[in-house]
Every structure is written in structure tokens, then in C-alpha cells.
Design a protein around this motif. Structure first.
Motif, PDB file in Angstrom:
ATOM      1  N   ASP A   1      42.833  44.172  38.261  1.00  0.00           N
ATOM      2  CA  ASP A   1      43.203  43.047  37.397  1.00  0.00           C
ATOM      3  C   ASP A   1      42.794  41.715  38.016  1.00  0.00           C
TER       4      ASP A   1
ATOM      5  N   ARG B   1      39.820  39.283  36.662  1.00  0.00           N
ATOM      6  CA  ARG B   1      40.297  38.057  36.025  1.00  0.00           C
ATOM      7  C   ARG B   1      40.086  36.800  36.873  1.00  0.00           C
TER       8      ARG B   1
ATOM      9  N   TRP C   1      46.853  34.243  33.633  1.00  0.00           N
ATOM     10  CA  TRP C   1      45.798  33.992  34.620  1.00  0.00           C
ATOM     11  C   TRP C   1      45.527  32.506  34.816  1.00  0.00           C
TER      12      TRP C   1
ATOM     13  N   THR D   1      36.445  33.760  31.025  1.00  0.00           N
ATOM     14  CA  THR D   1      36.840  35.155  31.189  1.00  0.00           C
ATOM     15  C   THR D   1      37.997  35.507  30.249  1.00  0.00           C
ATOM     16  N   GLY D   2      38.981  34.591  30.174  1.00  0.00           N
ATOM     17  CA  GLY D   2      40.127  34.841  29.298  1.00  0.00           C
ATOM     18  C   GLY D   2      39.725  34.891  27.840  1.00  0.00           C
TER      19      GLY D   2
END
Length: 397
Positions: free
Chosen positions: A170, A174, A331, A392-393
Motif C-alpha cells: 500500500d 501510494r 494518503w 496517483t490518488g
């Protein structure tokens, strides 16, 4: 607002202020511990609630208590000095040292980077005639820029991982790309800022200790594999560190009480208690709602502001209950509390630890000096990393 809520908020403020404003001889954990005890004594929090508040901290702090002695014993073995000698192979070893600090921060933790590499870098600066502050600041900057890629890199990561069951994959997916970009961009601006590196000086080479490398390298490999692969088979990071400690203790035959960061553990536990008690009364839910790009930017900015105002640990503990493992804002929250302190010295405990470590070796750095370097070097890196986190999110959802 009821008296209990007022008392909880007051004690949180007192605990945070007490970390930074206190008599010289009083340790930084004393006031937060007193605030946590007072919280229990006046009945503003029950003992069961306090235990529930610190439960997420137990495994991360067990790792901290074992990982710092691990790094100290590796240093005592001569491993870090030998490793530095390998990268200190020319008249300008700054890039090699930048990479070394990033690697130590990522694969051991930011405290190891700050405590062990800062004295080493000051010594190398003196040998080469470099600006001591500029070389010494590398571990402090990279303690922020490189401490997000793995759960074990930062206590904040460990807390989030333990709270929501997050694994190595993860964090690598992330926050790993953002960390890599931030480290690279940070180097570009660091190189521009350090104009003293071209000053003529005599090259000095330290001898490489083959015994230290021969004994230390297998242990470091075991630790790195244990922290990464071990996570996939549910072997906790603290257990890996504990095994490595036993081996190193057999080799070095010495460990001191001061090698164990009990003060940091007491500080984290007490801040965890007072922050958890106060968080329901702070009305933070609206700040962490939404999942769009602007929402993620807002969360990252609020998290960074919180870290630089009240320190990143209480900022995380207050904010974490407002998100969940599947939230798009988790994140950016971690990014903000991890990267934000690159701008303000007291934004993290690691920053304060770095300042004290450097000062003991005659390198005095004020909060304003650090902020100026943070704005010149850390801010561009932070913005580049933020763009990657948001991208990325948005891509992964």
C-alpha cells in the motif's frame, strides 16, 4: 461547550506547547505526560478509553524502542562509517551522501537517519571543507522527503498501518513514487542552494573497515527483507528488529539505557491520549470529506499546516479518525504530516532531534535558518511529491 470538552482541548494545547516551551532541564515528554495524567485524574477520560487510545501506538512504539538501538549498535560496529567511506570516494561526495540518507531513512527509519548520519556528515564536511550546516541538513531534509515509502520509515506510517491494516505494498504504491520524485527534486534544489561545494579543499579519505561491512551487511539485508517480505507473512517489524538486536548485542556486547528512546515513547503515548480525547470537539470532519482533486489538496494542506503548527504526531492522531483505509484523503493526510515538517523545524520530533544532535557537535541551526533552507530545497520537492500523490490518488481512486 461543556467543561469536559474545554478541559480536553486545554490539556491538548498545554501538552503540545509544553513540548517546545519548557525549562531547559525539563525533558520534552514531561509536560505531555503530566497533561495525560491530569486528564485521567479529573475524570475527563477513563482508563479504558486511554488504553483504547494508545492501543494503535503499541506495535509502532515497540518497533521504535527496538529499531533505534539497532541503528546505534550498527553504528557502534562501524557499519555506517564504513558505508560512508564507500560513498565518500571523491572530492564531492554530496550526491552519494544524499542517496545514503534517503536509503537509511526509507529502510531503517527517519530517527536512524537523523541520529546516526548527522554526526557522520558533520565530520565529513569538516574533512572536506564543506559548509557544515549544508551537509548536516541532508538527513533532516530526507527525514521528511524519504520517510513515506514504507510503513517502517516513519512512526506516523506505522500508526496508520496498524490502525487500518495497511501493508508494505500500500505504501510503496501510494507514497513510494511521490517519495522518489521528492528525493530527486530535492537533490536538484539542494545542489543549487549549496554553493560552497566548489570551494577548493584537500581530499580526505577514511579507511573502509571490511570487518564492519562483513558483519553489518548480512544484518542489514536481514532487516530490510524482514521489514518488507516479513510484512507479507504477518511478521511484525518489531520482531524483526528484536532478532537483529540480539545478534548485534552478541557482537557489540554493549547497549545503554540512553540508546533506548523511552522519552520519545512516553511523548507519543501521552500525546496520543490527549489528542484522542480532544479530537471529537475540534470539528475536523468537514475538512476531510470528499474525494476529488481539490479535496485531496485541501487535506494535504491542512495536514501539513497542522504538523507545522502542533507537530506532526498529534496532527495525525487528531486527523486519522476522520478518514478510513479506503478514503481518497488518507494518503494526502499521510503525505501532509510526513512532508510538511520539511518547512518548519519543530514540525516533527525528528527535526528537534536533529537540531539537538547537530548542536552537540557545534553546528547551531535556528528555526528561521531551517525554514529558509526548507523553502529553497524542501518546498519544490514537496510540491512535486504532492502532484504525484494527487495524480496517483486520482488514477487509483
Amino acid at each position: 461547550m461543556c467543561p469536559v470538552a474545554i478541559a480536553r482541548i486545554f490539556l491538548l494545547v498545554a501538552a503540545v506547547v509544553g513540548v517546545f516551551v519548557r525549562p531547559v532541564r525539563l525533558p520534552n515528554w514531561a509536560v505531555p505526560v503530566a497533561a495525560a495524567v491530569m486528564l485521567l485524574l479529573i475524570g475527563a477520560m477513563t482508563a479504558d478509553a486511554a488504553f483504547d487510545a494508545v492501543r494503535p501506538l503499541l506495535a509502532p512504539l515497540a518497533f521504535l524502542l527496538l529499531a533505534v538501538p539497532l541503528a546505534v549498535m550498527l553504528d557502534r560496529l562501524g557499519f555506517f562509517a564504513a558505508l560512508a567511506a564507500l560513498v565518500d570516494t571523491g572530492p564531492n561526495p554530496r550526491l552519494g551522501l544524499w542517496i545514503l540518507a534517503a536509503a537509511v531513512t526509507t529502510f531503517l527509519n527517519l530517527d536512524a537517519s537523523v541520529v546516526l548520519l548527522t554526526p557522520l556528515y558533520i565530520r565529513i564536511a569538516r574533512q572536506h571543507g564543506f559548509n557544515q550546516t549544508m551537509l548536516a541538513v541532508q538527513p533532516a531534509l530526507l527525514a521528511c522527503l524519504a520517510s513515506s515509502a514504507l510503513p517502517i520509515s516513519n512512526l506516523t506510517n506505522l500508526i496508520a498501518a496498524d490502525t487500518y491494516g495497511l501493508g508494505v505494498a500500500d505504501f510503496v504504491v501510494r507514497l513510494g513514487p511521490a517519495s522518489l520524485v521528492a528525493v530527486a527534486v530535492g537533490w536538484v534544489f539542494y545542489r543549487r542552494a549549496d554553493t560552497t561545494a566548489t570551494v577548493a579543499h584537500d581530499q580526505v579519505r577514511d579507511p573502509i573497515d571490511p570487518r564492519a561491512l562483513r558483519l553489518g551487511t548480512p544484518i542489514v539485508i536481514f532487516v530490510v527483507l524482514g521489514f518488507t517480505v516479513g510484512d507479507l507473512v504477518d511478521i511484525p517489524a518489531w520482531a524483526v528488529a528484536g532478532v537483529a538486536d540480539i545478534v548485534l548485542l552478541a557482537l557489540t556486547r554493549t547497549v545503554r539505557v540512553r540508546d533506548i528512546p523511552y522519552g520519545a515513547a512516553a511523548l507519543a503515548l501521552s500525546l496520543g491520549i490527549v489528542a484522542t480525547a480532544a479530537s471529537p470537539h475540534l470539528g475536523l470532519g468537514a475538512l476531510f470529506s470528499g474525494s476529488g482533486t481539490l479535496d485531496q489538496l485541501r487535506v494535504a494542506a491542512v495536514a501539513a499546516l497542522g504538523a507545522n503548527t502542533i507537530n506532526n504526531l498529534p496532527a495525525l492522531l487528531i486527523s486519522l479518525p476522520e478518514v478510513n483505509a479506503h478514503s481518497a484523503t488518507l494518503w494526502p493526510l499521510l503525505f501532509g504530516v510526513n512532508f510538511g515538517p520539511v518547512l518548519v523545524l519543530h514540525g516533527s520530533l525528528a527535526g528537534l532531534l536533529w537540531r539537538d544532535t547537530a548542536a552537540r557537535l557545534g553546528v547551531e541551526v535556528s528555526g528561521w535558518q531551517y525554514t529558509r533552507l526548507g523553502l529553497r530545497i524542501g518546498l519544490p520537492a514537496l510540491l512535486a511529491g504532492l502532484a504525484v500523490v494527487i495524480g496517483t490518488g486520482t488514477f487509483m481512486g
